[in-house]
Design a protein around this motif. Structure first.
Motif, PDB file in Angstrom:
ATOM      1  N   UNK A 301      36.746  51.467  42.160  1.00  0.00           N
ATOM      2  CA  UNK A 301      36.978  52.446  41.101  1.00  0.00           C
ATOM      3  C   UNK A 301      36.603  53.832  41.604  1.00  0.00           C
ATOM      4  N   UNK A 302      37.567  54.754  41.543  1.00  0.00           N
ATOM      5  CA  UNK A 302      37.316  56.112  42.025  1.00  0.00           C
ATOM      6  C   UNK A 302      36.507  56.893  40.997  1.00  0.00           C
ATOM      7  N   UNK A 338      30.742  44.058  37.845  1.00  0.00           N
ATOM      8  CA  UNK A 338      30.455  43.393  36.570  1.00  0.00           C
ATOM      9  C   UNK A 338      31.717  43.200  35.733  1.00  0.00           C
ATOM     10  N   UNK A 339      32.720  44.063  35.946  1.00  0.00           N
ATOM     11  CA  UNK A 339      33.970  43.985  35.191  1.00  0.00           C
ATOM     12  C   UNK A 339      35.146  44.127  36.168  1.00  0.00           C
ATOM     13  N   UNK A 340      36.202  43.351  35.938  1.00  0.00           N
ATOM     14  CA  UNK A 340      37.354  43.361  36.834  1.00  0.00           C
ATOM     15  C   UNK A 340      38.540  42.683  36.155  1.00  0.00           C
ATOM     16  N   UNK A 341      39.704  42.854  36.768  1.00  0.00           N
ATOM     17  CA  UNK A 341      40.930  42.222  36.284  1.00  0.00           C
ATOM     18  C   UNK A 341      41.708  41.726  37.505  1.00  0.00           C
ATOM     19  N   UNK A 430      54.202  40.081  42.330  1.00  0.00           N
ATOM     20  CA  UNK A 430      53.207  40.780  43.142  1.00  0.00           C
ATOM     21  C   UNK A 430      51.812  40.561  42.549  1.00  0.00           C
ATOM     22  N   UNK A 431      50.832  40.206  43.374  1.00  0.00           N
ATOM     23  CA  UNK A 431      49.445  40.138  42.886  1.00  0.00           C
ATOM     24  C   UNK A 431      48.963  41.523  42.468  1.00  0.00           C
ATOM     25  N   UNK A 432      48.096  41.546  41.460  1.00  0.00           N
ATOM     26  CA  UNK A 432      47.570  42.807  40.930  1.00  0.00           C
ATOM     27  C   UNK A 432      46.043  42.734  40.892  1.00  0.00           C
ATOM     28  N   UNK A 433      45.394  43.871  41.165  1.00  0.00           N
ATOM     29  CA  UNK A 433      43.933  43.917  41.266  1.00  0.00           C
ATOM     30  C   UNK A 433      43.422  45.182  40.573  1.00  0.00           C
ATOM     31  N   UNK A 434      42.361  45.008  39.762  1.00  0.00           N
ATOM     32  CA  UNK A 434      41.724  46.142  39.113  1.00  0.00           C
ATOM     33  C   UNK A 434      40.214  46.024  39.260  1.00  0.00           C
ATOM     34  N   UNK A 435      39.565  46.939  39.979  1.00  0.00           N
ATOM     35  CA  UNK A 435      38.107  46.872  40.199  1.00  0.00           C
ATOM     36  C   UNK A 435      37.317  47.555  39.085  1.00  0.00           C
ATOM     37  N   UNK A 436      37.639  47.242  37.851  1.00  0.00           N
ATOM     38  CA  UNK A 436      36.945  47.889  36.752  1.00  0.00           C
ATOM     39  C   UNK A 436      37.457  47.372  35.417  1.00  0.00           C
ATOM     40  N   UNK A 445      31.228  48.999  42.751  1.00  0.00           N
ATOM     41  CA  UNK A 445      31.326  48.358  44.059  1.00  0.00           C
ATOM     42  C   UNK A 445      32.770  47.990  44.363  1.00  0.00           C
ATOM     43  N   UNK A 446      33.021  47.408  45.535  1.00  0.00           N
ATOM     44  CA  UNK A 446      34.395  47.089  45.917  1.00  0.00           C
ATOM     45  C   UNK A 446      34.853  45.719  45.426  1.00  0.00           C
ATOM     46  N   UNK A 447      36.147  45.595  45.245  1.00  0.00           N
ATOM     47  CA  UNK A 447      36.820  44.312  45.050  1.00  0.00           C
ATOM     48  C   UNK A 447      37.519  44.009  46.370  1.00  0.00           C
TER      49      UNK A 447
END
Length: 464
Positions: A301-302, A338-341, A430-436, A445-447
């Motif tokens: 997360x920026x 702690x939170x992600x998608x 397509x796989x999708x990633x959200x670090x927040x 932190x990083x995913x």
């Protein structure tokens, strides 16, 4: 006749293998133009430096493998052998030189040709190894007898091996069949234990919820009774009733929200790893709220992603790969989040009543959120809204395009989290990633996309 003999000698030099010094047998021609018997070349290339070189000119072969048989050269070899045989037969029973009218007393081992004394001194045979006919014949006869003996021993050994293969001392077929049968038996027992546990926990959850409902009903009845009491009696009981009511209401989230149970399946992750794919992130698909690492393996997360406690916005990044067939499996490390998608994104076409096609995007997601110290897992779309004992560390995602299956797994516990079934895929996925979203006041932190060869267990995180 002399010209015929010379032509035959030249022909023999063209159809003779420089390794075995005999006529070509299944000749092959390599890139430099030289030809050899296929077996001779194979034997020559089986030993030595990694670079495959020509046995004659030492040039490096670019093919790197034994070429196919040169059929034209094979036909020419057969023709040369036939011509040589006919010429020898026409030379007075193969015992006299046609050119010099003298008996054959010498044999050229290079050209495999019988010679008279005069022929043996000819310039074309000057550098060749020439032996008396009887000596050469005895030598070849001994070699042929030795080969015959070896072939006989090998044939006997092969017959014995064939008998052993037909009736092996160790019957691996039945042994392995028994092992898999035992595995199925163990898995069936494990399945029965798991299903019994699920039924027991469902019953316990039902009883726990019924008890909570009974406490609510009892409190409601007491509150109604107190409401009709005189003021002084009401005041004496109100404080105690209010305390009990607050305690029951505080227990409600845990009483009514189901807890995500872990049901380990032996060998599950090992089987899923057969479909492991190496994913990278597509930085062009990320907005300003998500930053992608230089190796395209992690997202964070920026600073632009500033959220309040009630903010539900989600910013994500897509994988650089898309899938439109087969089965794929990948793992994501979310230890520091702690939170992600996580999930998939696919644009697909939905047919309207008219001939026009309405294109829209569809996502299937698993989301982890943290509220008041508890972690919750939710799916979109889908009914999953469960509380967890603690945060997840590593999540596995399995996609099977043909059946429309999307499943999420707790890798460290080798257990299923949730599975979507029969998704009507009609376009690449397509796989999708959200670090927040990041929690207010915390440093995100990083995913991280896990490497294909990485396999972790619970002990790998025991110190975290």
């Amino acid at each position: 006749m002399a010209a015929t003999v010379k032509f035959l000698q030249e022909l023999q030099s063209e159809i003779t293998c420089s390794i075995c010094r005999g006529y070509f047998c299944e000749p092959v021609t390599i890139g430099c133009g030289h030809s050899f018997c296929q077996a001779c070349l194979s034997s020559s290339w089986s030993v030595g430096a990694p670079a495959l070189t020509c046995p004659e000119c030492r040039g490096v072969s670019q093919d790197g493998q034994i070429p196919l048989v040169n059929r034209r050269l094979a036909e020419l070899t057969e023709l040369g052998k036939e011509l040589g045989s006919k010429l020898m037969q026409s030379s007075q029973g193969q015992s006299q030189c046609v050119t010099h009218q003298k008996p054959f007393k010498l044999f050229c081992e290079e050209d495999q040709t019988a010679l008279c004394v005069t022929c043996g001194e000819a310039p074309e045979h000057g550098a060749h190894k020439i032996s008396p006919v009887q000596e050469a014949a005895d030598k070849n006869r001994r070699e042929l007898q030795h080969i015959h003996s070896r072939l006989g021993r090998h044939l006997e050994e092969d017959e014995q091996l064939l008998a052993q293969v037909k009736r092996p001392a160790v019957d691996w077929y039945w042994m392995m069949r028994g092992e898999f049968h035992q595995l199925r038996h163990w898995l069936m027992e494990e399945e029965n234990r798991c299903l019994d546990r699920i039924r027991q926990e469902q019953k316990a959850s039902q009883e726990r919820l019924l008890q909570h409902m009974e406490r609510l009903q009892d409190l409601m009845e007491e509150l109604q009774e107190v409401d009709h009491q005189p003021n002084l009696d009401l005041l004496q009981e109100a404080k105690q009733l209010l305390g009990r009511s607050k305690a029951v209401l505080a227990q409600r989230p845990r009483a009514v929200t189901p807890e995500l149970r872990e049901y380990p399946i032996p060998g599950l992750i090992e089987m899923l790893n057969r479909f492991r794919v190496d994913l990278t992130l597509d930085p062009t698909s990320a907005d300003s709220c998500v930053s992608v690492s230089g190796d395209l393996k992690s997202a964070k997360a920026a600073e632009d992603w500033q959220v309040e406690s009630k903010d539900s916005s989600c910013h994500a990044v897509l994988a650089g790969q898309a899938f439109s067939s087969g089965s794929q499996y990948w793992e994501v490390d979310v230890t520091q989040l702690p939170q992600w998608v996580l999930g998939i994104y696919t644009p697909y076409l939905r047919r309207k009543r008219t001939r026009d096609m309405d294109s829209f995007a569809s996502v299937f997601l698993l989301q982890c959120i943290k509220e008041e110290g508890d972690y919750y897992l939710q799916t979109y779309p889908g009914p999953l809204d469960y509380r967890m004992k603690g945060p997840l560390r590593r999540v596995g995602v399995y996609l099977e395009y043909s059946s429309g299956t999307l499943a999420f797994y707790n890798v460290l516990q080798s257990s299923l989290i949730y599975k979507f079934n029969s998704i009507p895929f009609t376009a690449p996925v397509k796989p999708i990633f959200s670090p927040g979203p990041p929690l207010p006041g915390t440093k995100p932190g990083p995913m991280t996309l896990c490497a294909v060869g990485s396999h972790l267990c619970t002990c790998c995180y025991c110190s975290q």
